[in-house]
Enzyme design. Structure first.
Site, PDB file in Angstrom:
ATOM      1  N   CYS A 201       0.832  -1.202   0.000  1.00  0.00           N
ATOM      2  CA  CYS A 201       0.000   0.000   0.000  1.00  0.00           C
ATOM      3  C   CYS A 201       0.867   1.254   0.000  1.00  0.00           C
ATOM      4  CB  CYS A 201      -0.940  -0.004   1.200  1.00  0.00           C
ATOM      5  SG  CYS A 201      -0.112  -0.156   2.811  1.00  0.00           S
ATOM      6  N   THR A 202       1.964   1.224   0.760  1.00  0.00           N
ATOM      7  CA  THR A 202       2.834   2.400   0.838  1.00  0.00           C
ATOM      8  C   THR A 202       3.582   2.622  -0.469  1.00  0.00           C
ATOM      9  OG1 THR A 202       3.077   2.089   3.229  1.00  0.00           O
ATOM     10  CG2 THR A 202       4.703   3.484   2.137  1.00  0.00           C
TER      11      THR A 202
ATOM     12  N   THR B 103      -1.939  -2.722  11.926  1.00  0.00           N
ATOM     13  CA  THR B 103      -2.461  -3.789  11.073  1.00  0.00           C
ATOM     14  C   THR B 103      -2.632  -5.070  11.872  1.00  0.00           C
ATOM     15  OG1 THR B 103      -0.254  -4.481  10.366  1.00  0.00           O
ATOM     16  CG2 THR B 103      -1.362  -2.811   9.021  1.00  0.00           C
TER      17      THR B 103
ATOM     18  N   GLY C  55       9.419  -1.765   3.491  1.00  0.00           N
ATOM     19  CA  GLY C  55      10.151  -2.126   2.280  1.00  0.00           C
ATOM     20  C   GLY C  55       9.779  -1.247   1.101  1.00  0.00           C
TER      21      GLY C  55
END
Length: 481
Positions: free
Chosen positions: A289-290, A319, A348
């Site tokens: 998502c990032t 999460t 990551g």
């Protein structure tokens, strides 16, 4: 008549116009696979008030509200055309028509702007593509909602099955209930019923088979009439090609992972590198998502200003892999209570940038802090640019990118001075530029990028699946390149 009376009368008139738009939008969607958009926001299955609010949103971007009186003529013109499957943006049509000085009628201008979706140019409606969800957690259920929402005429993606491990008595009833109600994203828009005898969930008329299996090797999808399907792995259990290839069973043609892929698995961020997917590629990842939040604005900034180096700090909602209360966890800090602490952890996303943007030469570093909110995160992107600029130039550029560029489905833009994280729950964009928080000094720019790390990411997953399945329909008017 008072000013208040005038205002209320104007509102009622606009309500009536928006109400008249609903059947036109619905008919185009059901009968022709045409999705009507307004500045990249779908108007399909939207209420009168939602349509009016979407028109008002243009004020935050373009400086003035877009009226339904301006967009209705374009919608009416579309219904008279022989349209094929496509996405058509009324906001873009209205903006381009206003800038056009040829004196064309709305009907003539509209026919010209969407010519690629009419007559001999239009795409023929296909039979649709089967989709299987492997795993049914947070992302799996949101992807399911999107697939059901987009089933439309039945000629696009069709959710045929969900594969889960058996959970005991009334398992399917409990899973259907989690699909029906969500503490963050609200009620499912429609009806859901369950047939326990056949292990089937019926959602808005879509029959979804629930298959119980502990391992990919246990399933023969052809036994359920599933063929040439795309399987979306939401478990994250396997991330390399060897592990994900276990899903390539009878009935499954491609595998899409909703987590960062390892090794030679392509990490795809829709809008940036989705066009690099080879037709014969059977295994791919939608990254994180990032990564989806930072890569589109990073590409946009590099295209215009050049990026020499950067650092991303994500302030991320907690999460499901964290503990509610302090307890053992293989990762030390994630073992501490998620609702009670800010938790420093790794991300990551920075290293994943290289896979999605191989031409970017800048070194991007990254770190992350998990915070006690259940959804919506913010990425703070600190960039050293290739040239000096001003805050006004960057704002004007990013506003234009969000409106007219090929990244307009990925990048949103907001000017609200009091915006906070909960305002972005349900956003369908990969990231939202917070104009008020932007900082620029010389060749240094700091972008604050909100993102719904659940729903916005799920929308990106669906876009990738649509692309590799061949049902990603073209958008008109075509965005500027």
């Amino acid at each position: 008549m008072t000013v208040n009376d005038d205002s209320f009368t104007n509102w009622k008139n606009r309500e009536e116009i928006a109400e008249s738009m609903i059947p036109l939008i619905g008919k185009l969607h059901r009968e022709r696979d045409v999705t009507v958009l307004l500045h990249s926001r779908s108007l399909v299955n939207k209420s009168v008030v939602s349509i009016l609010k979407t028109h008002r949103f243009a004020r935050q971007i373009g400086g003035e509200e877009l009226s339904v009186t301006e967009t209705l003529p374009f919608l009416q013109a579309l219904t008279a055309l022989d349209l094929g499957p496509s996405q058509i943006d009324l906001g873009m049509l209205a903006a381009e028509y206003k800038a056009d000085d040829r004196g064309l009628s709305v009907e003539a201008f509209t026919a010209e702007a969407v010519a690629g979706a009419t007559g001999a140019n239009k795409i023929e409606r296909g039979e649709g593509r089967d989709v299987v969800l492997y795993g049914f957690g947070r992302i799996g259920r949101l992807v399911a909602r999107l697939l059901i929402e987009k089933s439309g005429s039945g000629n696009g993606l069709r959710l045929r099955a969900i594969v889960v491990r058996g959970g005991g008595e009334q398992d399917i009833v409990k899973r259907a209930s989690l699909l029906r109600r969500d503490s963050i994203h609200g009620q499912f828009q429609g009806t859901i019923t369950v047939d326990e005898a056949t292990s089937t969930i019926f959602a808005n008329g879509n029959a979804i088979k629930v298959i119980y299996a502990n391992d990919p090797s246990e399933v023969d999808y052809t036994a359920y009439g599933i063929k040439n399907a795309i399987l979306i792995d939401n478990t994250g259990k396997w991330r390399d090609r060897e592990g994900l290839s276990q899903h390539l069973r009878p009935g499954i043609d491609k595998v899409v992972l909703t987590a960062p892929g390892k090794g030679d698995v392509p990490n795809i961020v829709h809008g940036v590198n989705h066009d690099t997917v080879k037709p014969d590629e059977q295994v791919l990842s939608c990254a994180s998502c990032t990564t989806n939040a930072i890569v589109p604005p990073l590409k946009a900034m590099d295209d215009e200003f050049g990026v020499l180096r950067g650092h991303v700090e994500t302030v991320h909602s907690f999460t499901n892999d964290q503990n509610l209360l302090d307890n053992y966890h293989k990762s030390e800090r994630r073992g501490r209570s998620a609702p009670l602490n800010m938790v420093i952890t790794e991300t990551g996303a920075a290293s994943a940038v290289a896979k999605a943007l191989p031409d970017l030469k800048a070194k991007i570093s990254g770190s992350s802090i998990r915070v006690p909110v259940p959804d919506v995160s913010i990425a703070i992107l600190n960039l050293q640019l290739g040239r000096e600029t001003t805050r006004e130039e960057v704002l004007d550029y990013l506003r234009d990118v969000s409106l007219t560029s090929p990244l307009r489905r990925q990048i949103d833009f907001i000017t609200a001075p009091d915006a906070v994280s909960s305002d972005f729950i349900g956003s369908r964009h990969a990231s939202i530029v917070d104009a008020g928080a932007l900082k620029v000094e010389g060749d240094n720019a700091i972008l604050y990028l909100w993102y719904d790390n659940e729903f916005g990411y799920s929308c990106q997953v669906i876009r990738v699946v649509q692309h590799v399945s061949g049902v990603e329909y073209p958008t008109f008017p075509a965005p500027a390149v």
